[in-house]
Structure formats: structure tokens, C-alpha cells
Design a protein around this motif. Structure first.
Motif, PDB file in Angstrom:
ATOM      1  N   GLU A   1     -64.428 -62.539  -7.565  1.00  0.00           N
ATOM      2  CA  GLU A   1     -63.804 -63.762  -8.107  1.00  0.00           C
ATOM      3  C   GLU A   1     -62.002 -63.407  -8.503  1.00  0.00           C
ATOM      4  O   GLU A   1     -61.774 -62.188  -8.724  1.00  0.00           O
ATOM      5  CB  GLU A   1     -64.408 -64.287  -9.396  1.00  0.00           C
ATOM      6  CG  GLU A   1     -64.119 -63.503 -10.670  1.00  0.00           C
ATOM      7  CD  GLU A   1     -64.718 -63.729 -11.795  1.00  0.00           C
ATOM      8  OE1 GLU A   1     -65.270 -65.181 -11.793  1.00  0.00           O
ATOM      9  OE2 GLU A   1     -65.150 -63.119 -12.861  1.00  0.00           O
TER      10      GLU A   1
ATOM     11  N   TYR B   1     -67.128 -73.180 -19.043  1.00  0.00           N
ATOM     12  CA  TYR B   1     -66.807 -71.617 -19.290  1.00  0.00           C
ATOM     13  C   TYR B   1     -66.933 -70.975 -17.667  1.00  0.00           C
ATOM     14  O   TYR B   1     -68.260 -70.982 -17.416  1.00  0.00           O
ATOM     15  CB  TYR B   1     -67.498 -70.821 -20.444  1.00  0.00           C
ATOM     16  CG  TYR B   1     -67.117 -71.216 -21.735  1.00  0.00           C
ATOM     17  CD1 TYR B   1     -65.878 -71.003 -22.178  1.00  0.00           C
ATOM     18  CD2 TYR B   1     -68.118 -71.783 -22.374  1.00  0.00           C
ATOM     19  CE1 TYR B   1     -65.569 -71.372 -23.663  1.00  0.00           C
ATOM     20  CE2 TYR B   1     -67.753 -72.426 -23.678  1.00  0.00           C
ATOM     21  CZ  TYR B   1     -66.522 -72.154 -24.241  1.00  0.00           C
ATOM     22  OH  TYR B   1     -66.095 -72.590 -25.679  1.00  0.00           O
ATOM     23  N   THR B   2     -65.981 -70.324 -17.394  1.00  0.00           N
ATOM     24  CA  THR B   2     -66.155 -69.920 -15.957  1.00  0.00           C
ATOM     25  C   THR B   2     -67.140 -68.502 -16.054  1.00  0.00           C
ATOM     26  O   THR B   2     -67.584 -67.817 -15.140  1.00  0.00           O
ATOM     27  CB  THR B   2     -64.828 -69.419 -15.349  1.00  0.00           C
ATOM     28  OG1 THR B   2     -64.204 -68.382 -16.365  1.00  0.00           O
ATOM     29  CG2 THR B   2     -63.987 -70.631 -15.236  1.00  0.00           C
TER      30      THR B   2
ATOM     31  N   ASN C   1     -65.860 -66.655  -6.085  1.00  0.00           N
ATOM     32  CA  ASN C   1     -67.423 -66.669  -6.599  1.00  0.00           C
ATOM     33  C   ASN C   1     -68.366 -66.738  -5.206  1.00  0.00           C
ATOM     34  O   ASN C   1     -69.356 -67.202  -5.580  1.00  0.00           O
ATOM     35  CB  ASN C   1     -67.643 -68.118  -7.325  1.00  0.00           C
ATOM     36  CG  ASN C   1     -67.245 -67.789  -8.577  1.00  0.00           C
ATOM     37  OD1 ASN C   1     -67.446 -66.627  -9.216  1.00  0.00           O
ATOM     38  ND2 ASN C   1     -66.976 -68.847  -9.364  1.00  0.00           N
TER      39      ASN C   1
ATOM     40  N   LYS D   1     -72.168 -68.627 -14.698  1.00  0.00           N
ATOM     41  CA  LYS D   1     -72.118 -68.461 -13.052  1.00  0.00           C
ATOM     42  C   LYS D   1     -73.346 -69.574 -12.572  1.00  0.00           C
ATOM     43  O   LYS D   1     -74.377 -69.505 -13.159  1.00  0.00           O
ATOM     44  CB  LYS D   1     -72.493 -67.408 -12.237  1.00  0.00           C
ATOM     45  CG  LYS D   1     -71.416 -66.243 -12.713  1.00  0.00           C
ATOM     46  CD  LYS D   1     -69.909 -66.777 -12.515  1.00  0.00           C
ATOM     47  CE  LYS D   1     -68.996 -65.671 -12.863  1.00  0.00           C
ATOM     48  NZ  LYS D   1     -67.623 -66.096 -12.915  1.00  0.00           N
TER      49      LYS D   1
ATOM     50  N   THR E   1     -71.128 -75.391 -17.768  1.00  0.00           N
ATOM     51  CA  THR E   1     -70.390 -75.804 -16.711  1.00  0.00           C
ATOM     52  C   THR E   1     -68.696 -75.514 -17.385  1.00  0.00           C
ATOM     53  O   THR E   1     -67.781 -75.849 -16.654  1.00  0.00           O
ATOM     54  CB  THR E   1     -70.366 -77.120 -16.253  1.00  0.00           C
ATOM     55  OG1 THR E   1     -70.477 -78.139 -17.264  1.00  0.00           O
ATOM     56  CG2 THR E   1     -71.868 -77.397 -15.616  1.00  0.00           C
TER      57      THR E   1
END
Length: 286
Positions: free
Chosen positions: A174, A112-113, A159, A116, A110
């Protein structure tokens, strides 16, 4: 007159009944937008989606590192190559393979973007909206793509996916922070491959080609893969034809704009002064 006591170094300013004293306790679970059962993480998940080959690959990743927990980042990419996201099942799979708790894996997934929580489309389209790209048109590109990919008057947002997630032609959009290509802005990445010097019109043409099943060549770097294949490669697994694959990946990746300063210095004989090399202080022995 009731006594209010004193605050702020003896002043009565701000003294009186506190907010806590004037209202009752609040049931935070009752007002939470997340259902209470979703906060429980020890539910056994169905891990059958991670077949024997995935387990073999997980063990191969772990074998690269002196400590198993160091394999977590590529392991999360491996999970995404299977599911197109990092699900609760994926978190438990990583935890079991690495002998970590689900909370430890979740903390990384959660943070690192690039990991997903919702299933991605066949292609992940990332539009740089950081300062320079935004000024050069990145914000306009992102807005245009959101409108173009939307349906029924509703834009596709950050997203969110146009089409059935994971299905051919589906696209997840995104807005991304700096993609490290300011000299070529505005830039877009598709599955982390660069498309430089974009305009709203070129960006629309690009996503339309992706939706038709085409894979336009990136401006530089490797040929375009779909999102899940790119995730498998980020986990460290290559196609069977590795020599042929490496021949395409090892192609030119530096643009003329990127090298312009170095070329100008070379043509004019400019050199930088030597870096000072002072002795390092001694480190106290433990």
C-alpha cells in the motif's frame, strides 16, 4: 416561440429545458458497479470463525470502557487478527458484541484505512508517498516494489497482494499518507514497524527477505510480527511471555536524527521562553 422563463435574477441565460426534463429517469441499481444484493446488509453471516476465545477477548476489550461502543476500534483490530480483514461477518460480530447496528460499525470500518476489506498478506508493506518522502524517493520505492512483486508484466497496486493472501510469504502493498517520520525519509512500515532511510534497492531486499520467511529487525521499536499478530497486539493482547515481550518493545525508539535539534539546544544552552499562563475565562454554569 416557447416561453423559457427567466433565471439568474431575471436573465434568460441558462433558461430552457432542464436536463431532468430532457432525459428519462435512470435506474441507478442497473448501472451500479456493485450488484444490488451487496447493498443489503441484514443477511445473516456465518460467525463460526470467531470462536470462544475471540468472544472472551471481545468481552475483555469491552470491559475496559465505561460505554461498550467505545471498544469498537480495538474490536475491529481483533476481527482483523482472526480473518486478516474486516469482513461482513466481522462487522456483524462487532455489532452483536457492542449492541450496535451493522451500519454504525461499517461507518467506522470504512472510514479508517487501517481496517482492510480484502484479506491482507502475511505482511503489510506500507510505503510513505507523502510530500517529503515522495521527494526523497518514496514514489520511486513504491513503483519499484509494485514492479518487483508483480507477475506476468502486471504491477502490484495499492492494497493488492503478491501471493495467496494470508499465506506465508504473501505481501500486501500500500502507499500510505504521512507515517510521521519525515526526518528519516523515505520510510517504509512492515506491519506498522519502521524501516527508515530506504532506497529502492534496500526495499527490494526487505520484501525478498519477508517472502523467504525472514523477519529483518526494524530500524527501531519492537521486533517484527506478522500482520495478524500485530493486529492482535493492537487490540491489546500480548504474548504469554509478557516481561520478555515488554523488554523488546520498550527498547530505544528515537533516532539520532529525531533528537538532533534537542541535543543541539542542550549543547548550546538554548531554552524556550516560558509559556504564558493567562487565567481561563469562567464557564457559565448549566
Amino acid at each position: 416561440m416557447s416561453s423559457t422563463g427567466s433565471t439568474y435574477g431575471g436573465s434568460s441565460v441558462g433558461a430552457g429545458r432542464t436536463h431532468q426534463a430532457s432525459v428519462g429517469d435512470t435506474d441507478v441499481l442497473a448501472v451500479s458497479p456493485v450488484e444490488a444484493e451487496h447493498l443489503v446488509t441484514d443477511t445473516a453471516e456465518d460467525l463460526s470463525v470467531f470462536d470462544g476465545l475471540t468472544v472472551e477477548r471481545a468481552q475483555a476489550i469491552i470491559a475496559r470502557y465505561p460505554q461498550a461502543r467505545s471498544a469498537l476500534l480495538p474490536m475491529l483490530h481483533l476481527v482483523q487478527s482472526v480473518e486478516g480483514r474486516v469482513s461482513q461477518a466481522g462487522i456483524q460480530f462487532c455489532a452483536l458484541q457492542l449492541n450496535l447496528s451493522a451500519a454504525e460499525v461499517s461507518a467506522v470500518a470504512t472510514f479508517y484505512t487501517m481496517y482492510k476489506r480484502k484479506t491482507c498478506g502475511e505482511h503489510l508493506v506500507s510505503v510513505c508517498t507523502n510530500t517529503l518522502c515522495a521527494v526523497l524517493g518514496g514514489d520511486e520505492i513504491y513503483k519499484k516494489l509494485g514492479e518487483h512483486l508483480g507477475a506476468g508484466g502486471k504491477r502490484v497496486g495499492h492494497n493488492e497482494t503478491a501471493g495467496e493472501p494470508g499465506a506465508p510469504g504473501s505481501i500486501t502493498l500500500e502507499h500510505a499518507e504521512c507515517l510521521a517520520a519525515c526526518d528519516l525519509g523515505p520510510v517504509i512500515q512492515v506491519n506498522y514497524e519502521f524501516y527508515d532511510n530506504q532506497t529502492p534497492e534496500k526495499a527490494v531486499e526487505l520484501v525478498d527477505a519477508l517472502r523467504r520467511g525472514e523477519k529483518p529487525a526494524p530500524t527501531r521499536g519492537a521486533p517484527l510480527r506478522d500482520f495478524r499478530t500485530a493486529e492482535l497486539e493492537l487490540a491489546g493482547f500480548w504474548p504469554e511471555d509478557e516481561p520478555g515481550y515488554r523488554a523488546t518493545v520498550d527498547g530505544p525508539s528515537a533516532a539520532v536524527e529525531t533528537l538532533r535539534g534537542a541535543k543541539l539546544a542542550e549543547d548550546r544552552g538554548w531554552t524556550a521562553p516560558a509559556m504564558p499562563n493567562p487565567p481561563l475565562p469562567e464557564v457559565e454554569k448549566k
